[in-house]
Design a protein around this motif. Sequence first.
Motif, mmCIF file in Angstrom:
data_model
loop_
_atom_site.group_PDB
_atom_site.id
_atom_site.type_symbol
_atom_site.label_atom_id
_atom_site.label_comp_id
_atom_site.label_asym_id
_atom_site.label_seq_id
_atom_site.Cartn_x
_atom_site.Cartn_y
_atom_site.Cartn_z
ATOM 1 N N ASP A 52 -7.607 -0.609 -10.804
ATOM 2 C CA ASP A 52 -6.819 -0.182 -9.652
ATOM 3 C C ASP A 52 -6.227 -1.331 -8.856
ATOM 4 O OD1 ASP A 52 -7.294 2.381 -10.344
ATOM 5 O OD2 ASP A 52 -8.796 2.799 -8.807
ATOM 6 N N ASP A 53 -7.003 -2.372 -8.651
ATOM 7 C CA ASP A 53 -6.524 -3.423 -7.747
ATOM 8 C C ASP A 53 -6.013 -4.655 -8.480
ATOM 9 O OD1 ASP A 53 -7.317 -1.859 -5.550
ATOM 10 O OD2 ASP A 53 -9.400 -2.526 -5.834
ATOM 11 N N LEU A 54 -5.847 -4.561 -9.783
ATOM 12 C CA LEU A 54 -5.404 -5.742 -10.526
ATOM 13 C C LEU A 54 -3.962 -6.099 -10.156
ATOM 14 C CD1 LEU A 54 -6.782 -5.084 -14.133
ATOM 15 C CD2 LEU A 54 -7.756 -6.516 -12.338
ATOM 16 N N ASP A 55 -3.720 -7.382 -9.986
ATOM 17 C CA ASP A 55 -2.375 -7.856 -9.668
ATOM 18 C C ASP A 55 -2.090 -9.081 -10.533
ATOM 19 O OD1 ASP A 55 -0.065 -8.990 -8.661
ATOM 20 O OD2 ASP A 55 -0.527 -8.448 -6.585
ATOM 21 N N LEU A 56 -1.497 -8.830 -11.685
ATOM 22 C CA LEU A 56 -1.288 -9.903 -12.669
ATOM 23 C C LEU A 56 -0.520 -11.077 -12.080
ATOM 24 C CD1 LEU A 56 -0.317 -7.800 -15.834
ATOM 25 C CD2 LEU A 56 -2.581 -8.620 -15.140
ATOM 26 N N THR A 57 0.554 -10.761 -11.362
ATOM 27 C CA THR A 57 1.407 -11.821 -10.822
ATOM 28 C C THR A 57 0.618 -12.723 -9.877
ATOM 29 O OG1 THR A 57 3.279 -10.325 -10.991
ATOM 30 C CG2 THR A 57 3.568 -12.261 -9.608
ATOM 31 N N ARG A 58 -0.201 -12.085 -9.031
ATOM 32 C CA ARG A 58 -0.975 -12.884 -8.079
ATOM 33 C C ARG A 58 -1.984 -13.764 -8.802
ATOM 34 N NH1 ARG A 58 -3.927 -9.100 -4.750
ATOM 35 N NH2 ARG A 58 -5.838 -9.919 -5.681
ATOM 36 N N TYR A 59 -2.653 -13.219 -9.813
ATOM 37 C CA TYR A 59 -3.637 -14.032 -10.551
ATOM 38 C C TYR A 59 -2.965 -15.220 -11.235
ATOM 39 C CZ TYR A 59 -6.483 -9.812 -10.055
ATOM 40 O OH TYR A 59 -7.155 -8.734 -9.565
ATOM 41 N N ILE A 60 -1.826 -14.932 -11.879
ATOM 42 C CA ILE A 60 -1.117 -16.009 -12.580
ATOM 43 C C ILE A 60 -0.732 -17.102 -11.587
ATOM 44 C CG2 ILE A 60 1.022 -16.563 -13.822
ATOM 45 C CD1 ILE A 60 0.798 -13.764 -15.161
ATOM 46 N N ASP A 61 -0.229 -16.689 -10.418
ATOM 47 C CA ASP A 61 0.166 -17.666 -9.401
ATOM 48 C C ASP A 61 -1.037 -18.462 -8.902
ATOM 49 O OD1 ASP A 61 2.771 -16.911 -9.642
ATOM 50 O OD2 ASP A 61 2.819 -15.665 -7.834
ATOM 51 N N SER A 62 -2.153 -17.754 -8.667
ATOM 52 C CA SER A 62 -3.367 -18.447 -8.181
ATOM 53 C C SER A 62 -3.789 -19.513 -9.180
ATOM 54 C CB SER A 62 -4.540 -17.470 -8.039
ATOM 55 O OG SER A 62 -4.280 -16.544 -7.041
ATOM 56 N N CYS A 63 -3.813 -19.137 -10.435
ATOM 57 C CA CYS A 63 -4.279 -20.063 -11.446
ATOM 58 C C CYS A 63 -3.313 -21.234 -11.581
ATOM 59 C CB CYS A 63 -4.450 -19.341 -12.784
ATOM 60 S SG CYS A 63 -5.284 -20.360 -14.019
ATOM 61 N N ARG A 64 -2.032 -20.946 -11.516
ATOM 62 C CA ARG A 64 -1.042 -22.016 -11.649
ATOM 63 C C ARG A 64 -1.181 -23.015 -10.501
ATOM 64 N NH1 ARG A 64 4.269 -19.446 -11.513
ATOM 65 N NH2 ARG A 64 3.785 -19.562 -9.298
ATOM 66 N N ARG A 65 -1.347 -22.494 -9.288
ATOM 67 C CA ARG A 65 -1.519 -23.401 -8.147
ATOM 68 C C ARG A 65 -2.778 -24.250 -8.321
ATOM 69 N NH1 ARG A 65 0.146 -19.012 -5.108
ATOM 70 N NH2 ARG A 65 -2.010 -18.501 -4.598
ATOM 71 N N HIS A 66 -3.839 -23.623 -8.781
ATOM 72 C CA HIS A 66 -5.103 -24.337 -8.996
ATOM 73 C C HIS A 66 -4.931 -25.452 -10.034
ATOM 74 C CE1 HIS A 66 -9.462 -24.886 -9.574
ATOM 75 N NE2 HIS A 66 -9.188 -24.934 -10.869
ATOM 76 N N LEU A 67 -4.303 -25.126 -11.143
ATOM 77 C CA LEU A 67 -4.117 -26.129 -12.194
ATOM 78 C C LEU A 67 -3.207 -27.256 -11.715
ATOM 79 C CD1 LEU A 67 -3.732 -23.788 -15.320
ATOM 80 C CD2 LEU A 67 -5.742 -25.150 -14.687
ATOM 81 N N ALA A 68 -2.170 -26.885 -10.937
ATOM 82 C CA ALA A 68 -1.255 -27.897 -10.403
ATOM 83 C C ALA A 68 -2.019 -28.893 -9.543
ATOM 84 C CB ALA A 68 -0.151 -27.230 -9.588
ATOM 85 N N GLN A 69 -2.875 -28.342 -8.685
ATOM 86 C CA GLN A 69 -3.635 -29.194 -7.775
ATOM 87 C C GLN A 69 -4.601 -30.085 -8.558
ATOM 88 O OE1 GLN A 69 -6.065 -27.006 -5.091
ATOM 89 N NE2 GLN A 69 -6.482 -28.770 -3.774
ATOM 90 N N ARG A 70 -5.337 -29.487 -9.492
ATOM 91 C CA ARG A 70 -6.332 -30.254 -10.255
ATOM 92 C C ARG A 70 -5.693 -31.350 -11.088
ATOM 93 N NH1 ARG A 70 -11.577 -29.961 -9.113
ATOM 94 N NH2 ARG A 70 -11.938 -30.676 -11.237
ATOM 95 N N GLN A 71 -4.513 -31.063 -11.622
ATOM 96 C CA GLN A 71 -3.901 -32.009 -12.546
ATOM 97 C C GLN A 71 -2.776 -32.812 -11.900
ATOM 98 O OE1 GLN A 71 -2.904 -30.126 -16.334
ATOM 99 N NE2 GLN A 71 -4.624 -28.706 -16.170
ATOM 100 N N GLY A 72 -2.562 -32.602 -10.585
ATOM 101 C CA GLY A 72 -1.518 -33.336 -9.887
ATOM 102 C C GLY A 72 -0.121 -33.058 -10.415
ATOM 103 N N LEU A 73 0.161 -31.801 -10.695
ATOM 104 C CA LEU A 73 1.466 -31.425 -11.242
ATOM 105 C C LEU A 73 2.347 -30.813 -10.166
ATOM 106 C CD1 LEU A 73 0.219 -29.538 -14.441
ATOM 107 C CD2 LEU A 73 1.000 -31.910 -14.307
#
Lengths: 434, 434
Positions: A52-73
């Motif tokens: 019911d509460d799944l939001d693919l776009t939000r998850y993808i964005d969260s993960c992308r921001r996290h990876l960007a921060q961790r890898q300095g991208l």
Amino acid sequence: MMRSFTLDTYDDLHGSATDPAVGSLSFLNEVMGRYPKAISFAPGAPHTSSYDDLDLTRYIDSCRRHLAQRQGLDQEAAQRLLFEYGPSRGIINEVVADALNRDHRLGAEPSDVVITVGCQEAMFLTLRALFRGSGDTLAVVNPSFVGILGAARLLDIDVVPVSEGTTGIDLAELQRLCEEARTDGRRIRALYVAPDFANPSGTRMELETRRGLLELAYREGVLLLEDTAYGFTAPPGDTVPTLGAMDTSGSVVTLGTFAKVCLPGARVGYAVAGQRVTDRETGDTRKLADVLAEMKTMITVNTSPIAQAVIGGLLLEHGGSMTQAGRAKAELYRSNLRLLTDALDRHVADRAPKVTWNRPDGGFFVRLRLPVAVDMALLKRSAADYGVLWTPMSTFYLDEGGDRELRLSCSYLSPTDIDEGVHRLAEFLADVAQ
Amino acid sequence: MMRSFTLDTYDDLHGSATDPAVGSLSFLNEVMGRYPKAISFAPGAPHTSSYDDLDLTRYIDSCRRHLAQRQGLDQEAAQRLLFEYGPSRGIINEVVADALNRDHRLGAEPSDVVITVGCQEAMFLTLRALFRGSGDTLAVVNPSFVGILGAARLLDIDVVPVSEGTTGIDLAELQRLCEEARTDGRRIRALYVAPDFANPSGTRMELETRRGLLELAYREGVLLLEDTAYGFTAPPGDTVPTLGAMDTSGSVVTLGTFAKVCLPGARVGYAVAGQRVTDRETGDTRKLADVLAEMKTMITVNTSPIAQAVIGGLLLEHGGSMTQAGRAKAELYRSNLRLLTDALDRHVADRAPKVTWNRPDGGFFVRLRLPVAVDMALLKRSAADYGVLWTPMSTFYLDEGGDRELRLSCSYLSPTDIDEGVHRLAEFLADVAQ
């Protein structure tokens, strides 16, 4: 163009094309598809409310921001991580290792982890890496998840059953199998085991048995392939550790999936394999995970980074914890289990007193034992005449076992359906199981 | 937990763990990773500009709406299609069959199609289904994409090379191999071939050769595994049909990927296998695609429906056509190829006159022939002293061939980098290739 040419008979195809284990689920689905109005205790699918509460776009964005921060991208480079090919071992390995350490104290390093297309690919890859040819046998706790049997069949790996019993595994039997194999110049290379609320039986392995299994595995050089799919459904405050968490000798490869704790549609799972592999000539070592990742390039190249980001983001939004991500689902499944076993007590105990069942604390499954043979004919009768579906346990047995057992799954049913389903089941059992 | 236990030597693992084909790409990537400032003609990765306008959310929504309409589902049920497990054969089979029929006149039915985790899984599955044990050999056009060699290695399938020559395949050699196999009581079960701008050579198979190959395949009972990855890069107005489109006898299994024409990060590909398989006892038939789909349940269960929706939506937004979805990319790649071969003419022809190259009309690759041995030592020298990377062609040969050849890929470089890269290459070749 017309393809009028009849290519082949099955004799020309790999033996798995006609193997019952490989075909069993298709066959069951086909049978069950004929009774769309029946209440089905068959599929071990997640409950739809968990979507019911799944939001693919939000998850993808969260993960992308996290990876960007961790890898300095920057934004664009991080976006490309999801669109391009990526490392075959995965891009969310750190998130997954953190979650496994947080939830299970597994002590995994990110480089121990390979992200796979579900647990099925994790099993397939691990089997491929570990089995080099004749002489090596895979032991599986019997009854067993058909996915491991099918994977072994596709790879022409010999499989031998070990009884599950009531403790999770019959250690004396496993010991005897190891000795017999040695006598024959063979070996039990690995054991597939799902200690927590196994599919199909719902059995949980006792702590003492876990200790004994780890000792036996180390002593005999048997690698334990631990499937953790249903562990997250354990009751709150549960303290039984996974085999992987108890392992001090590198005897355990942890295999898992996010299908149940997050969602199946991402098709993301993992193998944790920090064991060292040594090159005999140079003395160089690599992790088994490195070998798995390399072999993965020849099966699926890598797991879709988009799908990985869905799972990575979902975990990050739940404090980087599978337990937290799965908490509401686990409560729902435990509640369904209670409803199911309570309804069996109320409706079946009196009317079919020779039928017995177990009472798992977690997982998706309950096993019923009947005083009569349980086969496809009985399933068809149950479906056609009583409007209730289940799975014959013999599907999951490597030997002749389970021929008087059936599996009930309650993971995706509503309370109303569970109650009505058990009513129908009681009618059915009252008629056939006296 | 500490994993102090050294598990194994490579002798204990499957042979593919130390196979050069399986490890070759990791090894090359490792070498190349040491020279981050070099201009790299090595990876066949899509151009990053092709990611600029991608909108995952929109594609997923488009595909979901399409599936809802086709299947008469409400919003919620259509959403669940993406979140749940799905049929192992896929959920966008109709979209893909339509695209193949529109673009290639393939005449595929949706039930001929299995959606896979990239073309790699399509190859792996097809090999698994077709090869049942000793006596069957896979022929591959030599040089060859390493993915097929690695997949065969993981499955312990014997592989024999067939020369590519200038026409795409040496038919006389293939005929001879079939006869030799028959004499030995074996058979050439299948041939892997990429007729359109093959990786690594860039060679395109001539129309007459295609006809001859189909005749030979039918006569000898050899199944053709046609990899179509680079076909979309053909010049506008191109009329050379795929083997699959020319096939009237069920001799072709079409294998493809959306990695290049759409994006790699979805990891979606397909096999088209409408051939009939007959049960000798009952006379019942199924499609080979049904067998592949069933086996897929034991490797990856199904391809992520989310990832499938990304590709389905992207195709639907381009008139349901791969050609249209890939048009701008194809123009870019052809432009890059022209820039590369023109620059080779300008900078290399004079300075290293013994070096020759081909001039493909499409694909990602150009092959250079040198008058000296091309090996890892030469690659390291090129990288360290001249700042330019490429791939030794011997990586892609099953035999000793290609030891004086290298592959240039221009798919992901900018015009400036291509020009500067060829300048550096000219310096390098002027020094080493006299």
